[in-house]
Design a protein around this motif. Sequence first.
Motif, PDB file in Angstrom:
ATOM      1  N   ARG A  38       0.815  -1.222   0.000  1.00  0.00           N
ATOM      2  CA  ARG A  38       0.000   0.000   0.000  1.00  0.00           C
ATOM      3  C   ARG A  38       0.841   1.261   0.000  1.00  0.00           C
ATOM      4  NH1 ARG A  38      -4.467  -1.405   4.606  1.00  0.00           N
ATOM      5  NH2 ARG A  38      -4.950  -3.490   3.868  1.00  0.00           N
ATOM      6  N   VAL A  39       1.898   1.271   0.808  1.00  0.00           N
ATOM      7  CA  VAL A  39       2.691   2.496   0.955  1.00  0.00           C
ATOM      8  C   VAL A  39       3.852   2.527  -0.027  1.00  0.00           C
ATOM      9  CG1 VAL A  39       4.024   3.909   2.583  1.00  0.00           C
ATOM     10  CG2 VAL A  39       2.062   2.567   3.402  1.00  0.00           C
ATOM     11  N   LEU A  40       4.526   1.401  -0.160  1.00  0.00           N
ATOM     12  CA  LEU A  40       5.773   1.395  -0.924  1.00  0.00           C
ATOM     13  C   LEU A  40       5.593   0.913  -2.360  1.00  0.00           C
ATOM     14  CD1 LEU A  40       7.918  -0.159   1.947  1.00  0.00           C
ATOM     15  CD2 LEU A  40       7.708   2.256   1.360  1.00  0.00           C
ATOM     16  N   LYS A  41       4.412   0.398  -2.668  1.00  0.00           N
ATOM     17  CA  LYS A  41       4.111  -0.067  -4.029  1.00  0.00           C
ATOM     18  C   LYS A  41       5.113  -1.094  -4.531  1.00  0.00           C
ATOM     19  CE  LYS A  41       0.990   3.248  -4.133  1.00  0.00           C
ATOM     20  NZ  LYS A  41      -0.328   2.958  -3.572  1.00  0.00           N
ATOM     21  N   GLY A  42       5.569  -1.955  -3.624  1.00  0.00           N
ATOM     22  CA  GLY A  42       6.422  -3.061  -4.029  1.00  0.00           C
ATOM     23  C   GLY A  42       7.875  -2.708  -4.271  1.00  0.00           C
ATOM     24  N   GLU A  43       8.251  -1.461  -3.966  1.00  0.00           N
ATOM     25  CA  GLU A  43       9.629  -1.051  -4.215  1.00  0.00           C
ATOM     26  C   GLU A  43      10.276  -0.607  -2.904  1.00  0.00           C
ATOM     27  OE1 GLU A  43      11.264   2.706  -6.488  1.00  0.00           O
ATOM     28  OE2 GLU A  43      10.653   1.177  -7.940  1.00  0.00           O
ATOM     29  N   GLY A  48      15.519   0.874  -3.706  1.00  0.00           N
ATOM     30  CA  GLY A  48      14.801   0.873  -4.976  1.00  0.00           C
ATOM     31  C   GLY A  48      14.588  -0.499  -5.566  1.00  0.00           C
ATOM     32  N   GLY A  49      14.977  -1.527  -4.833  1.00  0.00           N
ATOM     33  CA  GLY A  49      14.880  -2.888  -5.342  1.00  0.00           C
ATOM     34  C   GLY A  49      13.517  -3.495  -5.091  1.00  0.00           C
ATOM     35  N   GLU A  50      13.301  -4.659  -5.671  1.00  0.00           N
ATOM     36  CA  GLU A  50      12.032  -5.345  -5.496  1.00  0.00           C
ATOM     37  C   GLU A  50      11.992  -6.036  -4.136  1.00  0.00           C
ATOM     38  OE1 GLU A  50      11.519  -8.592  -8.211  1.00  0.00           O
ATOM     39  OE2 GLU A  50      13.581  -9.239  -8.007  1.00  0.00           O
ATOM     40  N   MET A  51      10.782  -6.259  -3.670  1.00  0.00           N
ATOM     41  CA  MET A  51      10.590  -6.903  -2.383  1.00  0.00           C
ATOM     42  C   MET A  51       9.760  -8.168  -2.565  1.00  0.00           C
ATOM     43  SD  MET A  51      10.156  -3.721   0.199  1.00  0.00           S
ATOM     44  CE  MET A  51       8.733  -2.979  -0.593  1.00  0.00           C
ATOM     45  N   LEU A  52      10.206  -9.216  -1.914  1.00  0.00           N
ATOM     46  CA  LEU A  52       9.547 -10.513  -2.023  1.00  0.00           C
ATOM     47  C   LEU A  52       9.278 -11.069  -0.634  1.00  0.00           C
ATOM     48  CD1 LEU A  52      11.842 -12.040  -4.802  1.00  0.00           C
ATOM     49  CD2 LEU A  52       9.550 -11.086  -5.109  1.00  0.00           C
ATOM     50  N   GLN A  53       8.368 -12.033  -0.576  1.00  0.00           N
ATOM     51  CA  GLN A  53       8.051 -12.618   0.724  1.00  0.00           C
ATOM     52  C   GLN A  53       9.294 -13.253   1.347  1.00  0.00           C
ATOM     53  OE1 GLN A  53       4.638 -15.285   1.002  1.00  0.00           O
ATOM     54  NE2 GLN A  53       5.541 -16.249   2.800  1.00  0.00           N
ATOM     55  N   ARG A  54       9.476 -12.985   2.610  1.00  0.00           N
ATOM     56  CA  ARG A  54      10.615 -13.555   3.329  1.00  0.00           C
ATOM     57  C   ARG A  54      10.351 -15.029   3.621  1.00  0.00           C
ATOM     58  NH1 ARG A  54      11.886 -11.023   9.090  1.00  0.00           N
ATOM     59  NH2 ARG A  54      10.104 -12.304   9.666  1.00  0.00           N
ATOM     60  N   PRO A  55      11.284 -15.888   3.269  1.00  0.00           N
ATOM     61  CA  PRO A  55      11.073 -17.310   3.571  1.00  0.00           C
ATOM     62  C   PRO A  55      11.078 -17.541   5.068  1.00  0.00           C
ATOM     63  CG  PRO A  55      13.286 -16.950   2.680  1.00  0.00           C
ATOM     64  CD  PRO A  55      12.565 -15.624   2.616  1.00  0.00           C
ATOM     65  N   ARG A  56      10.217 -18.438   5.497  1.00  0.00           N
ATOM     66  CA  ARG A  56      10.132 -18.743   6.920  1.00  0.00           C
ATOM     67  C   ARG A  56      11.193 -19.767   7.303  1.00  0.00           C
ATOM     68  NH1 ARG A  56       4.317 -20.731   6.967  1.00  0.00           N
ATOM     69  NH2 ARG A  56       4.897 -21.087   4.810  1.00  0.00           N
ATOM     70  N   ARG A  57      11.752 -19.584   8.461  1.00  0.00           N
ATOM     71  CA  ARG A  57      12.740 -20.545   8.946  1.00  0.00           C
ATOM     72  C   ARG A  57      12.039 -21.577   9.820  1.00  0.00           C
ATOM     73  NH1 ARG A  57      17.934 -17.727  10.984  1.00  0.00           N
ATOM     74  NH2 ARG A  57      17.845 -17.223   8.787  1.00  0.00           N
ATOM     75  N   PRO A  58      12.243 -22.854   9.537  1.00  0.00           N
ATOM     76  CA  PRO A  58      11.569 -23.870  10.342  1.00  0.00           C
ATOM     77  C   PRO A  58      11.929 -23.731  11.820  1.00  0.00           C
ATOM     78  CG  PRO A  58      12.605 -24.851   8.412  1.00  0.00           C
ATOM     79  CD  PRO A  58      13.069 -23.426   8.475  1.00  0.00           C
ATOM     80  N   ALA A  59      10.951 -23.979  12.680  1.00  0.00           N
ATOM     81  CA  ALA A  59      11.144 -23.797  14.118  1.00  0.00           C
ATOM     82  C   ALA A  59      12.339 -24.587  14.634  1.00  0.00           C
ATOM     83  CB  ALA A  59       9.877 -24.207  14.852  1.00  0.00           C
TER      84      ALA A  59
END
Length: 80
Positions: A38-43, A48-59
């Motif tokens: 909403r705020v950063l529009k994916g940047e 200025g780089g792209e943003m992707l979902q952070r991978p989850r670390r197994p417990a």
Amino acid sequence: MLQLRPNCECCDRDLPPDSTEAVICTFECTFCRDCATRVLKGECPNCGGEMLQRPRRPAAKLAKFPASTERVLHPGGCSS
Ligand SMILES: [Zn+2]
Ligand SMILES: [Zn+2]
């Protein structure tokens, strides 16, 4: 290895390592999905780089490779 920062750099919301709401850029600037879309529009506002979902670390791995506890906050928050 990812730092897995504990909060959104914009709104300081908690982003635990198992959160699916965390997104990161290549430098690991870390944001919640709300701010990223909403705020950063994916940047990333820092690089200025792209943003992707952070991978989850197994417990099971978190005990040996714990997430960062150092909160990083964008000075003044992220303006829209
Ligand atoms: Zn946020
Ligand atoms: Zn960045």
